[in-house]
Design a protein around this motif. Sequence first.
Motif, PDB file in Angstrom:
ATOM      1  N   CYS A 176       0.625  -1.284  -0.020  1.00 50.70           N
ATOM      2  CA  CYS A 176      -0.013   0.073  -0.006  1.00 50.70           C
ATOM      3  C   CYS A 176       0.809   1.408   0.024  1.00 50.70           C
ATOM      4  CB  CYS A 176      -1.025   0.013   1.334  1.00 50.70           C
ATOM      5  SG  CYS A 176      -2.240   1.384   0.934  1.00 50.70           S
ATOM      6  N   MET A 177       0.395   1.995  -1.038  1.00 51.49           N
ATOM      7  CA  MET A 177       1.409   3.145  -1.151  1.00 51.49           C
ATOM      8  C   MET A 177       0.381   4.480  -1.023  1.00 51.49           C
ATOM      9  SD  MET A 177       4.202   2.590  -4.284  1.00 51.49           S
ATOM     10  CE  MET A 177       3.650   0.913  -5.064  1.00 51.49           C
ATOM     11  N   GLY A 178      -0.774   4.228  -0.497  1.00 47.51           N
ATOM     12  CA  GLY A 178      -1.551   5.302  -0.041  1.00 47.51           C
ATOM     13  C   GLY A 178      -2.548   6.017  -1.205  1.00 47.51           C
ATOM     14  N   CYS A 179      -2.536   5.191  -2.396  1.00 46.97           N
ATOM     15  CA  CYS A 179      -3.270   5.789  -3.439  1.00 46.97           C
ATOM     16  C   CYS A 179      -4.502   4.672  -3.780  1.00 46.97           C
ATOM     17  CB  CYS A 179      -2.389   6.076  -4.878  1.00 46.97           C
ATOM     18  SG  CYS A 179      -1.542   7.278  -4.512  1.00 46.97           S
ATOM     19  N   CYS A 180      -5.390   4.232  -2.637  1.00 46.64           N
ATOM     20  CA  CYS A 180      -6.261   3.464  -3.113  1.00 46.64           C
ATOM     21  C   CYS A 180      -7.371   3.843  -3.733  1.00 46.64           C
ATOM     22  CB  CYS A 180      -6.735   2.798  -1.728  1.00 46.64           C
ATOM     23  SG  CYS A 180      -5.590   2.483  -0.707  1.00 46.64           S
ATOM     24  N   VAL A 181      -7.749   5.218  -3.701  1.00 48.66           N
ATOM     25  CA  VAL A 181      -8.959   5.731  -4.761  1.00 48.66           C
ATOM     26  C   VAL A 181      -8.391   6.058  -6.099  1.00 48.66           C
ATOM     27  CG1 VAL A 181      -8.111   7.957  -4.462  1.00 48.66           C
ATOM     28  CG2 VAL A 181     -10.648   7.699  -4.623  1.00 48.66           C
ATOM     29  N   ASN A 182      -7.345   5.782  -6.319  1.00 50.69           N
ATOM     30  CA  ASN A 182      -6.772   5.800  -7.716  1.00 50.69           C
ATOM     31  C   ASN A 182      -5.971   4.535  -8.074  1.00 50.69           C
ATOM     32  OD1 ASN A 182      -7.162   8.590  -6.947  1.00 50.69           O
ATOM     33  ND2 ASN A 182      -5.913   9.280  -8.734  1.00 50.69           N
ATOM     34  N   ALA A 183      -6.549   3.341  -7.636  1.00 48.82           N
ATOM     35  CA  ALA A 183      -5.937   2.313  -8.121  1.00 48.82           C
ATOM     36  C   ALA A 183      -6.312   1.681  -9.363  1.00 48.82           C
ATOM     37  CB  ALA A 183      -6.595   1.106  -6.969  1.00 48.82           C
ATOM     38  N   PRO A 184      -5.550   0.978 -10.097  1.00 51.54           N
ATOM     39  CA  PRO A 184      -4.055   0.530  -9.530  1.00 51.54           C
ATOM     40  C   PRO A 184      -3.142   1.549  -9.935  1.00 51.54           C
ATOM     41  CG  PRO A 184      -4.710  -0.564 -11.735  1.00 51.54           C
ATOM     42  CD  PRO A 184      -5.897   0.438 -11.418  1.00 51.54           C
ATOM     43  N   MET A 185      -2.180   1.447  -9.030  1.00 55.42           N
ATOM     44  CA  MET A 185      -0.876   2.427  -9.501  1.00 55.42           C
ATOM     45  C   MET A 185       0.329   1.722  -9.308  1.00 55.42           C
ATOM     46  SD  MET A 185       0.715   3.040  -6.192  1.00 55.42           S
ATOM     47  CE  MET A 185       0.893   4.634  -6.517  1.00 55.42           C
ATOM     48  N   ILE A 186       1.470   2.332  -9.810  1.00 57.48           N
ATOM     49  CA  ILE A 186       2.632   2.098  -9.763  1.00 57.48           C
ATOM     50  C   ILE A 186       3.430   3.234  -9.226  1.00 57.48           C
ATOM     51  CG2 ILE A 186       2.615   0.212 -11.426  1.00 57.48           C
ATOM     52  CD1 ILE A 186       4.225   2.078 -13.416  1.00 57.48           C
ATOM     53  N   THR A 187       4.773   2.987  -8.927  1.00 60.41           N
ATOM     54  CA  THR A 187       5.923   3.900  -8.379  1.00 60.41           C
ATOM     55  C   THR A 187       6.978   3.674  -9.126  1.00 60.41           C
ATOM     56  OG1 THR A 187       6.539   5.472  -6.725  1.00 60.41           O
ATOM     57  CG2 THR A 187       6.629   3.197  -6.438  1.00 60.41           C
ATOM     58  N   VAL A 188       7.670   4.510  -9.670  1.00 60.68           N
ATOM     59  CA  VAL A 188       9.021   4.537 -10.312  1.00 60.68           C
ATOM     60  C   VAL A 188      10.138   5.356  -9.369  1.00 60.68           C
ATOM     61  CG1 VAL A 188      10.414   4.894 -12.109  1.00 60.68           C
ATOM     62  CG2 VAL A 188       7.750   4.335 -12.573  1.00 60.68           C
ATOM     63  N   ALA A 189      11.044   4.547  -8.723  1.00 55.96           N
ATOM     64  CA  ALA A 189      12.255   5.146  -8.212  1.00 55.96           C
ATOM     65  C   ALA A 189      13.153   5.397  -9.374  1.00 55.96           C
ATOM     66  CB  ALA A 189      12.566   4.054  -7.051  1.00 55.96           C
ATOM     67  N   ASP A 190      13.478   6.428  -9.607  1.00 59.66           N
ATOM     68  CA  ASP A 190      14.493   6.978 -10.839  1.00 59.66           C
ATOM     69  C   ASP A 190      15.892   7.056  -9.994  1.00 59.66           C
ATOM     70  OD1 ASP A 190      16.034   7.828 -12.766  1.00 59.66           O
ATOM     71  OD2 ASP A 190      14.364   9.578 -13.175  1.00 59.66           O
ATOM     72  N   TYR A 191      16.898   6.075 -10.415  1.00 59.41           N
ATOM     73  CA  TYR A 191      18.323   6.140  -9.908  1.00 59.41           C
ATOM     74  C   TYR A 191      19.043   6.604 -11.037  1.00 59.41           C
ATOM     75  CZ  TYR A 191      16.386   3.525  -5.875  1.00 59.41           C
ATOM     76  OH  TYR A 191      15.744   3.067  -4.688  1.00 59.41           O
ATOM     77  N   SER A 192      18.694   6.826 -12.096  1.00 62.98           N
ATOM     78  CA  SER A 192      19.440   7.385 -13.424  1.00 62.98           C
ATOM     79  C   SER A 192      20.470   8.350 -13.202  1.00 62.98           C
ATOM     80  CB  SER A 192      18.656   7.300 -14.365  1.00 62.98           C
ATOM     81  OG  SER A 192      17.740   8.490 -14.546  1.00 62.98           O
TER      82      SER A 192
END
Length: 260
Positions: A176-192
């Motif tokens: 859970c990333m706290g965006c349940c109302v906007n499900a489904p969701m992904i997050t992108v960790a950008d280390y580039s």
Amino acid sequence: MFSLSVCRLSKRLLEIRQLFAPSQVKSLASRSFSTALNYHIDTPDNNPDIPWDFNDANMESVKEILSHYPSNYKQSSVIPLLDLAQQQQGGWLTVSAMNAVAKIIEVAPIRVYEVATFYSMFNRTKVGKYHLLVCGTTPCMIRGSREIEDALLKHLGVKRNEVTKDGMFSVGEMECMGCCVNAPMITVADYSKGSEGYTYNYYEDVTPKRVIEIVEMLRRGEAPPVGTQNPQRIKSGPVGGNTTLLGEPKPPPCRDLDAC
């Protein structure tokens, strides 16, 4: 009864010894869940003999982070310091990086290992420059997060937590990333772009088609629009706009708000 217990204990010890036999080390080291390994196995690119320290720019960030804590409680800064180390390392924590954090906050290294192995946001094996995390909690799951993950894995040709051959992408799961109302969701960790350009962005209301488009935009060096990917929504608002609370709410009849 005693001899039976001893026999069982001996059998269990033998199983543990076989687990750490040389033939098993390679397969164990290849396991890439961020919390799958609650122990460390030395590898050529991850062992305590490899020197590691924060670079000059990040050392200034270390000082700034430590300034938020009393000098006798600087061990409380372990999480933000590990996060900074992970950014500098390109998305994962080596044992040398954890040892460096332990030295700064003056605790035994095991205290840092305990934190790094507990929180799934810390990766102890390599990830891609873009680490894609699919929410797997119930609201996202019932809205199709498994299909989202399957689309990403198939498109990139990897398994979960594997890194693409070009080192660009990896796919993991986050709860859970706290965006349940906007499900489904992904997050992108950008280390580039290293610590200075590190970002951690949410992409909500995604579809299998849309996540592939996001991947290809990242591959081209473009910045996909963050937040909801549904053009009919504004942030977390309902599709098509509000249907309630369209004007100023009426005050309660039992209270004179103007007199307050």
